[in-house]
Motif scaffolding. Structure first.
Motif, short mmCIF file in Angstrom:
data_model
loop_
_atom_site.label_atom_id
_atom_site.label_comp_id
_atom_site.label_asym_id
_atom_site.label_seq_id
_atom_site.Cartn_x
_atom_site.Cartn_y
_atom_site.Cartn_z
N UNK A 169 0.61 30.92 -8.55
CA UNK A 169 0.35 29.77 -9.42
C UNK A 169 1.52 28.80 -9.36
N UNK A 170 1.24 27.49 -9.60
CA UNK A 170 -0.08 26.90 -9.84
C UNK A 170 -0.86 26.71 -8.54
N UNK A 171 -2.13 27.00 -8.58
CA UNK A 171 -2.98 26.78 -7.41
C UNK A 171 -3.18 25.28 -7.21
N UNK A 172 -2.86 24.82 -6.00
CA UNK A 172 -2.93 23.39 -5.67
C UNK A 172 -2.12 22.56 -6.68
N UNK A 173 -0.97 23.08 -7.04
CA UNK A 173 -0.12 22.39 -8.02
C UNK A 173 0.33 21.02 -7.56
N UNK A 174 0.49 20.85 -6.25
CA UNK A 174 0.89 19.56 -5.69
C UNK A 174 -0.30 18.80 -5.10
N UNK A 175 -1.49 19.29 -5.39
CA UNK A 175 -2.69 18.64 -4.84
C UNK A 175 -3.06 19.22 -3.48
N UNK A 176 -4.08 18.65 -2.88
CA UNK A 176 -4.63 19.16 -1.63
C UNK A 176 -3.85 18.65 -0.41
N UNK A 177 -3.11 17.55 -0.54
CA UNK A 177 -2.44 16.94 0.61
C UNK A 177 -1.45 17.88 1.30
N UNK A 178 -0.55 18.58 0.58
CA UNK A 178 0.36 19.51 1.26
C UNK A 178 -0.38 20.61 2.02
N UNK A 179 -1.51 21.04 1.48
CA UNK A 179 -2.31 22.07 2.15
C UNK A 179 -2.88 21.53 3.45
N UNK A 180 -3.42 20.31 3.40
CA UNK A 180 -4.00 19.70 4.59
C UNK A 180 -2.94 19.45 5.66
N UNK A 181 -1.75 19.01 5.23
CA UNK A 181 -0.66 18.76 6.19
C UNK A 181 -0.21 20.05 6.86
N UNK A 182 -0.18 21.14 6.10
CA UNK A 182 0.22 22.43 6.66
C UNK A 182 -0.86 23.01 7.57
N UNK A 183 -2.13 22.73 7.22
CA UNK A 183 -3.25 23.29 7.98
C UNK A 183 -3.46 22.58 9.31
N UNK A 184 -3.25 21.26 9.29
CA UNK A 184 -3.50 20.49 10.52
C UNK A 184 -2.28 19.64 10.89
N UNK A 185 -1.84 19.72 12.15
CA UNK A 185 -2.49 20.47 13.24
C UNK A 185 -2.02 21.91 13.40
N UNK A 186 -0.91 22.25 12.77
CA UNK A 186 -0.21 23.50 13.07
C UNK A 186 -1.08 24.75 13.02
N UNK A 187 -1.57 25.13 11.84
CA UNK A 187 -2.26 26.41 11.70
C UNK A 187 -3.66 26.38 12.32
#
Length: 362
Positions: A169-187
């Motif tokens: 926690x917190x889930x998506x505390x910084x929003x979805x943008x950091x997740x998207x940046x980490x997911x694409x293109x790297x992972x």
């Protein structure tokens, strides 16, 4: 004629996807949301798997090199195919080196790295020289063992180690943008995009209509397991330690202690990582040799495999002075080489194929 069943392809792809991935805390740039990064990257990966298999469905009896030449012609297709051979040789060398480093660090600290790598490549060559079908049959035995062992590790960790789900926690505390940046293109590229190497094996499938479904199923299962692995690491170690641990998975399972009876199971973790790396490196090596054999119509496949096996050994020893350098190079590889060979070129190939098909129809 080589024939691979859909189950053999599934087991090979599952082991390949899990492969070396457990060595790293993928998506940890998104901190406690790293496990979500894996799932988002998996969705992106499935889109590109659709692209890869769409090309394969258009040329069901051809491998990726033959598809490239069929679409682009020999003048452009052959040089591009040779670039793919060089590209696939690089992750094979990196996989060989990182697993040599793993064994040297954890199990055989007194043994020279070059000796470990030499033995590793000998075992790989022995397995591959038996043929792709025999190699695939071994995966039918190994895959259930790997899957069962991973699930057992999860259960043992959650039963005996202090697990704190507040670390998520917190889930998506910084929003979805950091997740998207980490997911694409790297992972999305590592590990899911690397499945493109199987375009050198899909032509051997005895049920070609099931290739897409089988590939997606293997990727989904491996993605879920990798996401669960990150959840385990973060809830046990915390985000900060997970991000700096050399091998987070081993750091986690070292903590297992059930009644002073079940302890020190990190050896099992090392074995699982080793098996995944062995299959991954071997599939890359064999795929690279298949490119050369296809382009130059080489008759002596086994001799070519042996020669390139020892060339791979040389590359793994010479081009990476240390494991620190290896880790430093990973983002560069993914962001510059992987994205070109695993995403841009396949998309362009499919577009060119569609355009040619439409013009031929007119």
């Amino acid at each position: 004629m080589i024939k691979l069943s859909k189950y053999q392809l599934f087991t090979l792809m599952f082991i390949f996807e899990v492969g070396s991935t457990t060595l790293f805390a993928l998506g940890i740039a998104a901190e406690q949301d790293a496990w979500i990064v894996i799932l988002v990257a998996l969705l992106i990966g499935l889109v590109f798997i659709w692209i890869y298999t769409e090309l394969q469905n258009a040329f069901p009896g051809k491998n990726y090199v033959e598809i490239i030449i069929a679409i682009l012609g020999k003048k452009i297709g052959i040089p591009l195919a040779l670039l793919y051979a060089a590209y696939w040789l690089w992750p094979a060398a990196r996989n060989l080196r990182e697993f040599g480093e793993l064994i040297a660090t954890t199990l055989l600290p007194e043994t020279p790295l070059s000796v470990i790598l030499f033995v590793f490549i000998l075992i790989s060559l022995y397995a591959l020289l038996k043929g792709v079908e025999v190699f695939a049959r071994t995966s039918e035995i190994i895959m259930p063992i790997i899957a069962f062992s991973i699930i057992a590790l999860f259960i043992l960790v959650f039963l005996s180690v202090d697990v704190d789900f507040k670390n998520l926690k917190p889930v998506l505390g910084e929003g979805i943008i950091p997740v998207l940046k980490a997911a694409y293109p790297s992972v999305s590229l590592f590990p899911f995009g690397e499945i493109l190497i199987f375009s050198m094996y899909w032509c051997y499938a005895d049920e070609k209509k099931t290739i897409r479904k089988t590939t997606m199923l293997a990727s989904i299962l491996s993605g879920v397991i990798l996401s669960m692995s990150l959840i385990m690491d973060i809830t046990v170690l915390g985000v900060n330690y997970t991000s700096i641990a050399t091998i987070p998975l081993l750091s986690t399972i070292k903590l297992v202690n059930i009644g002073e009876i079940i302890t020190h199971i990190d050896t099992l973790g090392i074995l699982l990582i080793f098996l995944g790396g062995f299959y991954k490196m071997s599939l890359f090596l064999n795929g690279t040799v298949s490119v050369l054999v296809t382009v130059f119509k080489i008759k002596k496949y086994n001799l070519t495999l042996v020669l390139f096996g020892f060339f791979l050994l040389w590359v793994a020893i010479v081009f990476e002075p240390s494991y620190v350098y290896h880790r430093w190079m990973t983002p560069f590889d993914v962001n510059y080489f992987y994205i070109v060979f695993l995403q841009i070129i396949p998309v362009l190939l499919l577009l060119i194929y569609w355009i040619k098909k439409k013009r031929a129809g007119l």
